[in-house]
Write a protein that holds these residues in place. Sequence first.
Motif: not given
Length: 362
Positions: A189, A267-269, A283-284, A286-287
Amino acid sequence: MSSALTDLFPHPIVQAPMAGGVSVPHLAAAVSEAGGLGFLAAGYKTADGLYQEIKQLRSLTSRPFGVNLFMPQPEYADPAAVDVYAHQLAGEAAWYETELGDPESGRDDGYDAKLAVLLDNPVPLVSFHFGVPSRDVLDSLRRVGTFTLVTATTAEEALAVQRAGADGVVVQGVEAGGHQGTHRDVQEMDGSGIGLLSLIAQVRETVSLPLVAAGGLMRGSQIAAALAAGAGAAQLGTAFLATPESGANAVHKRALTNPLFVRTELTRAFSGRPARGLVNRFMREHGPYAPAAYPEIHHLTSPLRKAAAKAGDAQGMALWAGQGHRMARELPAGQLVEVLAAEVHAAKTALSAFPPTGGGPR
């Protein structure tokens, strides 16, 4: 580029298939009518839903178009990691007053049923994402007159595409918005994937198939550069996302050029697979903790994303976008194709004004 593909559309401009309701029939029709190649995205639809969209698109245009399929995914996710992530998202579910989705809602996206639709109702072009279809599948589509493309993010993946018997490769650089079409989820990532122009050159030296370039392309000059590097056409997603015909949520469209969103990241969030989007709160937060688990995480977060969109909350949505998102133009899709084609022509004309060098000064 083989004539079999270039005969499909006059301009070397392909509208990327964007799943989740963005690539609607009216968008694909407008692009095809303008001389580009419009695309429907079969991802996350039922087989009947796909059939109805093909039927609607054919009522809007007689020009060629494509359909994109997601490949079924192998079972390599860690159930415990998915459970941990679900626990972390409990606060999001409470905030948006919804339940988390069932991560075991299906792995193959109705692949076989959608293939049956495309074999019974052949379309000019079918592309594949997240892996390589079997030779039998590619041969069956060829027999009904369908040209096939498969996404690759490395030269090694492109070679696998050629060996499987596909007609062409979508060469996807790391700049691309939305999901990276990696054949296996091994991507870091940190953005260390291969940039589009370098990737085109590597793939061009590895395979002999026609190439379609994808990744961050927003202007005709960029398309011209990709063509000069060895691609035969260019696929644009984010550029068409902002058009009025796009089915993207209005909040998503506005976010592309909103100064609040200054950059994109992989991201994979939201889905458990590498995908590029505008950096927002979700994203911030949980990513960094999202496991490599697609489509489990996609199913898990689906109600959250829908609730955020309904509330008009860009901070909780998956705002897929390529690195060139700030260059988005709110033009009708057909006009955008014409503008891009004119820019490609201008770039080629400017380049031709430079005479070839003769080996240096004498």
